[in-house]
Design a protein around this motif. Sequence first.
Motif, PDB file in Angstrom:
ATOM      1  N   MET A   1     -14.515  14.172  21.563  1.00  0.00           N
ATOM      2  CA  MET A   1     -13.456  14.903  20.929  1.00  0.00           C
ATOM      3  C   MET A   1     -13.526  16.382  21.290  1.00  0.00           C
ATOM      4  SD  MET A   1     -10.924  14.577  18.708  1.00  0.00           S
ATOM      5  CE  MET A   1     -10.527  14.489  17.006  1.00  0.00           C
ATOM      6  N   THR A   2     -14.755  16.938  21.286  1.00  0.00           N
ATOM      7  CA  THR A   2     -14.938  18.349  21.618  1.00  0.00           C
ATOM      8  C   THR A   2     -14.488  18.631  23.040  1.00  0.00           C
ATOM      9  OG1 THR A   2     -16.743  18.542  20.065  1.00  0.00           O
ATOM     10  CG2 THR A   2     -16.636  20.188  21.803  1.00  0.00           C
ATOM     11  N   ARG A   3     -14.779  17.736  23.953  1.00  0.00           N
ATOM     12  CA  ARG A   3     -14.383  17.916  25.354  1.00  0.00           C
ATOM     13  C   ARG A   3     -12.872  18.007  25.479  1.00  0.00           C
ATOM     14  NH1 ARG A   3     -16.715  14.537  30.408  1.00  0.00           N
ATOM     15  NH2 ARG A   3     -16.341  16.217  31.861  1.00  0.00           N
ATOM     16  N   LEU A   4     -12.156  17.202  24.696  1.00  0.00           N
ATOM     17  CA  LEU A   4     -10.704  17.239  24.688  1.00  0.00           C
ATOM     18  C   LEU A   4     -10.205  18.605  24.250  1.00  0.00           C
ATOM     19  CD1 LEU A   4      -7.994  15.737  24.935  1.00  0.00           C
ATOM     20  CD2 LEU A   4      -8.292  15.027  22.570  1.00  0.00           C
ATOM     21  N   PHE A   5     -10.823  19.192  23.216  1.00  0.00           N
ATOM     22  CA  PHE A   5     -10.428  20.520  22.751  1.00  0.00           C
ATOM     23  C   PHE A   5     -10.710  21.576  23.814  1.00  0.00           C
ATOM     24  CE2 PHE A   5     -10.649  18.723  18.396  1.00  0.00           C
ATOM     25  CZ  PHE A   5      -9.394  19.110  17.980  1.00  0.00           C
ATOM     26  N   VAL A   6     -11.826  21.469  24.530  1.00  0.00           N
ATOM     27  CA  VAL A   6     -12.167  22.431  25.577  1.00  0.00           C
ATOM     28  C   VAL A   6     -11.112  22.391  26.674  1.00  0.00           C
ATOM     29  CG1 VAL A   6     -13.834  23.027  27.370  1.00  0.00           C
ATOM     30  CG2 VAL A   6     -14.630  22.350  25.123  1.00  0.00           C
ATOM     31  N   LEU A   7     -10.780  21.192  27.128  1.00  0.00           N
ATOM     32  CA  LEU A   7      -9.768  21.056  28.178  1.00  0.00           C
ATOM     33  C   LEU A   7      -8.408  21.528  27.687  1.00  0.00           C
ATOM     34  CD1 LEU A   7     -10.803  17.583  29.617  1.00  0.00           C
ATOM     35  CD2 LEU A   7     -11.139  19.824  30.672  1.00  0.00           C
ATOM     36  N   GLY A   8      -8.091  21.188  26.437  1.00  0.00           N
ATOM     37  CA  GLY A   8      -6.817  21.611  25.872  1.00  0.00           C
ATOM     38  C   GLY A   8      -6.715  23.118  25.759  1.00  0.00           C
ATOM     39  N   ALA A  31      -2.713  26.826  17.137  1.00  0.00           N
ATOM     40  CA  ALA A  31      -2.883  26.693  15.688  1.00  0.00           C
ATOM     41  C   ALA A  31      -3.045  25.227  15.293  1.00  0.00           C
ATOM     42  CB  ALA A  31      -1.703  27.321  14.952  1.00  0.00           C
ATOM     43  N   GLU A  32      -2.286  24.351  15.913  1.00  0.00           N
ATOM     44  CA  GLU A  32      -2.426  22.919  15.626  1.00  0.00           C
ATOM     45  C   GLU A  32      -3.809  22.412  16.032  1.00  0.00           C
ATOM     46  OE1 GLU A  32       0.994  21.372  17.692  1.00  0.00           O
ATOM     47  OE2 GLU A  32       2.303  21.635  15.945  1.00  0.00           O
ATOM     48  N   ALA A  33      -4.304  22.857  17.177  1.00  0.00           N
ATOM     49  CA  ALA A  33      -5.642  22.453  17.628  1.00  0.00           C
ATOM     50  C   ALA A  33      -6.705  23.006  16.677  1.00  0.00           C
ATOM     51  CB  ALA A  33      -5.892  22.924  19.056  1.00  0.00           C
ATOM     52  N   PHE A  34      -6.523  24.261  16.236  1.00  0.00           N
ATOM     53  CA  PHE A  34      -7.441  24.868  15.282  1.00  0.00           C
ATOM     54  C   PHE A  34      -7.445  24.078  13.971  1.00  0.00           C
ATOM     55  CE2 PHE A  34      -8.303  27.914  11.831  1.00  0.00           C
ATOM     56  CZ  PHE A  34      -9.514  28.451  12.235  1.00  0.00           C
ATOM     57  N   CYS A  35      -6.258  23.752  13.483  1.00  0.00           N
ATOM     58  CA  CYS A  35      -6.158  22.982  12.240  1.00  0.00           C
ATOM     59  C   CYS A  35      -6.838  21.624  12.377  1.00  0.00           C
ATOM     60  CB  CYS A  35      -4.693  22.809  11.842  1.00  0.00           C
ATOM     61  SG  CYS A  35      -3.989  24.265  11.031  1.00  0.00           S
ATOM     62  N   ALA A  36      -6.621  20.952  13.493  1.00  0.00           N
ATOM     63  CA  ALA A  36      -7.265  19.653  13.700  1.00  0.00           C
ATOM     64  C   ALA A  36      -8.788  19.798  13.673  1.00  0.00           C
ATOM     65  CB  ALA A  36      -6.799  19.041  15.024  1.00  0.00           C
ATOM     66  N   ALA A  37      -9.289  20.847  14.299  1.00  0.00           N
ATOM     67  CA  ALA A  37     -10.737  21.084  14.317  1.00  0.00           C
ATOM     68  C   ALA A  37     -11.257  21.404  12.919  1.00  0.00           C
ATOM     69  CB  ALA A  37     -11.075  22.222  15.284  1.00  0.00           C
ATOM     70  N   ARG A  38     -10.522  22.193  12.144  1.00  0.00           N
ATOM     71  CA  ARG A  38     -10.969  22.555  10.792  1.00  0.00           C
ATOM     72  C   ARG A  38     -10.955  21.347   9.863  1.00  0.00           C
ATOM     73  NH1 ARG A  38     -14.227  24.662  11.072  1.00  0.00           N
ATOM     74  NH2 ARG A  38     -14.300  25.155   8.864  1.00  0.00           N
ATOM     75  N   VAL A  39      -9.887  20.556   9.898  1.00  0.00           N
ATOM     76  CA  VAL A  39      -9.799  19.381   9.028  1.00  0.00           C
ATOM     77  C   VAL A  39     -10.910  18.390   9.374  1.00  0.00           C
ATOM     78  CG1 VAL A  39      -8.380  17.374   8.443  1.00  0.00           C
ATOM     79  CG2 VAL A  39      -7.350  19.659   8.478  1.00  0.00           C
ATOM     80  N   ALA A  40     -11.241  18.284  10.668  1.00  0.00           N
ATOM     81  CA  ALA A  40     -12.319  17.388  11.106  1.00  0.00           C
ATOM     82  C   ALA A  40     -13.697  18.016  10.911  1.00  0.00           C
ATOM     83  CB  ALA A  40     -12.118  17.023  12.577  1.00  0.00           C
ATOM     84  N   ASP A  42     -15.082  20.211  12.744  1.00  0.00           N
ATOM     85  CA  ASP A  42     -15.670  20.176  14.091  1.00  0.00           C
ATOM     86  C   ASP A  42     -15.884  21.614  14.564  1.00  0.00           C
ATOM     87  OD1 ASP A  42     -16.319  19.861  16.786  1.00  0.00           O
ATOM     88  OD2 ASP A  42     -14.846  18.260  17.098  1.00  0.00           O
ATOM     89  N   GLU A  43     -17.079  22.136  14.319  1.00  0.00           N
ATOM     90  CA  GLU A  43     -17.363  23.528  14.655  1.00  0.00           C
ATOM     91  C   GLU A  43     -17.312  23.771  16.161  1.00  0.00           C
ATOM     92  OE1 GLU A  43     -20.150  27.166  13.275  1.00  0.00           O
ATOM     93  OE2 GLU A  43     -21.114  25.207  13.351  1.00  0.00           O
ATOM     94  N   ALA A  44     -17.800  22.823  16.963  1.00  0.00           N
ATOM     95  CA  ALA A  44     -17.780  22.996  18.422  1.00  0.00           C
ATOM     96  C   ALA A  44     -16.342  23.128  18.918  1.00  0.00           C
ATOM     97  CB  ALA A  44     -18.490  21.842  19.110  1.00  0.00           C
ATOM     98  N   ALA A  45     -15.455  22.306  18.398  1.00  0.00           N
ATOM     99  CA  ALA A  45     -14.045  22.389  18.797  1.00  0.00           C
ATOM    100  C   ALA A  45     -13.432  23.703  18.341  1.00  0.00           C
ATOM    101  CB  ALA A  45     -13.264  21.205  18.239  1.00  0.00           C
ATOM    102  N   THR A  46     -13.800  24.156  17.150  1.00  0.00           N
ATOM    103  CA  THR A  46     -13.301  25.438  16.647  1.00  0.00           C
ATOM    104  C   THR A  46     -13.736  26.563  17.572  1.00  0.00           C
ATOM    105  OG1 THR A  46     -13.381  24.615  14.364  1.00  0.00           O
ATOM    106  CG2 THR A  46     -13.294  26.993  14.658  1.00  0.00           C
ATOM    107  N   LEU A  47     -15.009  26.580  17.938  1.00  0.00           N
ATOM    108  CA  LEU A  47     -15.532  27.625  18.834  1.00  0.00           C
ATOM    109  C   LEU A  47     -14.850  27.602  20.197  1.00  0.00           C
ATOM    110  CD1 LEU A  47     -19.334  27.449  18.024  1.00  0.00           C
ATOM    111  CD2 LEU A  47     -17.805  29.379  17.593  1.00  0.00           C
ATOM    112  N   ASN A  48     -14.535  26.432  20.685  1.00  0.00           N
ATOM    113  CA  ASN A  48     -13.916  26.316  22.007  1.00  0.00           C
ATOM    114  C   ASN A  48     -12.486  26.847  22.056  1.00  0.00           C
ATOM    115  OD1 ASN A  48     -16.098  25.286  23.450  1.00  0.00           O
ATOM    116  ND2 ASN A  48     -15.708  23.239  22.690  1.00  0.00           N
ATOM    117  N   LEU A  49     -11.909  27.119  20.907  1.00  0.00           N
ATOM    118  CA  LEU A  49     -10.562  27.682  20.854  1.00  0.00           C
ATOM    119  C   LEU A  49     -10.582  29.208  20.785  1.00  0.00           C
ATOM    120  CD1 LEU A  49      -9.098  25.131  18.295  1.00  0.00           C
ATOM    121  CD2 LEU A  49      -8.579  25.252  20.750  1.00  0.00           C
TER     122      LEU A  49
END
Length: 164
Positions: A1-8, A31-40, A42-49
């Motif tokens: 999931m984190t890899r998807l956020f990095v690529l996105g 903002a949508e990607a950030f929200c998805a990371a926060r609801v999940a 997922d700190e790694a995904a949050t950082l990647n944004l």
Amino acid sequence: MTRLFVLGAASLAAWFAACPAQAEDAAIKIAEAFCAARVADDEAATLNLMTPSLRQAVQDAQARNQVLADANPTEKPPFGDGIPYQAFPDAAPICKAGDTGELGGQTTIQVRYEFPDEPSGSWTDRLVLADGDALIDDVVYQQFPTDSQLYGLRRGLREAFDQY
């Protein structure tokens, strides 16, 4: 999931830079990607944004926090509950993108945290995007009518260790 956020995030950054007229659409997507990371939570995904400088500020704060935790195991360090990526620590089940705006010449977009069972607990923060990038350069927390200065993630990371 984190890899998807990095690529996105990388794709959004390239698109944002290439199509300035599409800045609002890019802001909504980040903002949508950030929200998805926060609801999940997922700190790694949050950082990647985030911009490299904001990501580094978070990592530096985490390292300082760990030093304090190790030195004083019976005391709670400044970020004992984690990095405050949002104004309040409550995990909202709903987070969604809102209106875009501007702050200090930078694009902002609202993120609305909602509690369907307790609407009065809902709040709105703002993501500040880096110029020419679809990356988050700060999170400005919800302001109250009596607040005279903006407070957000960057400022919180800087000031958290002032008492130590």
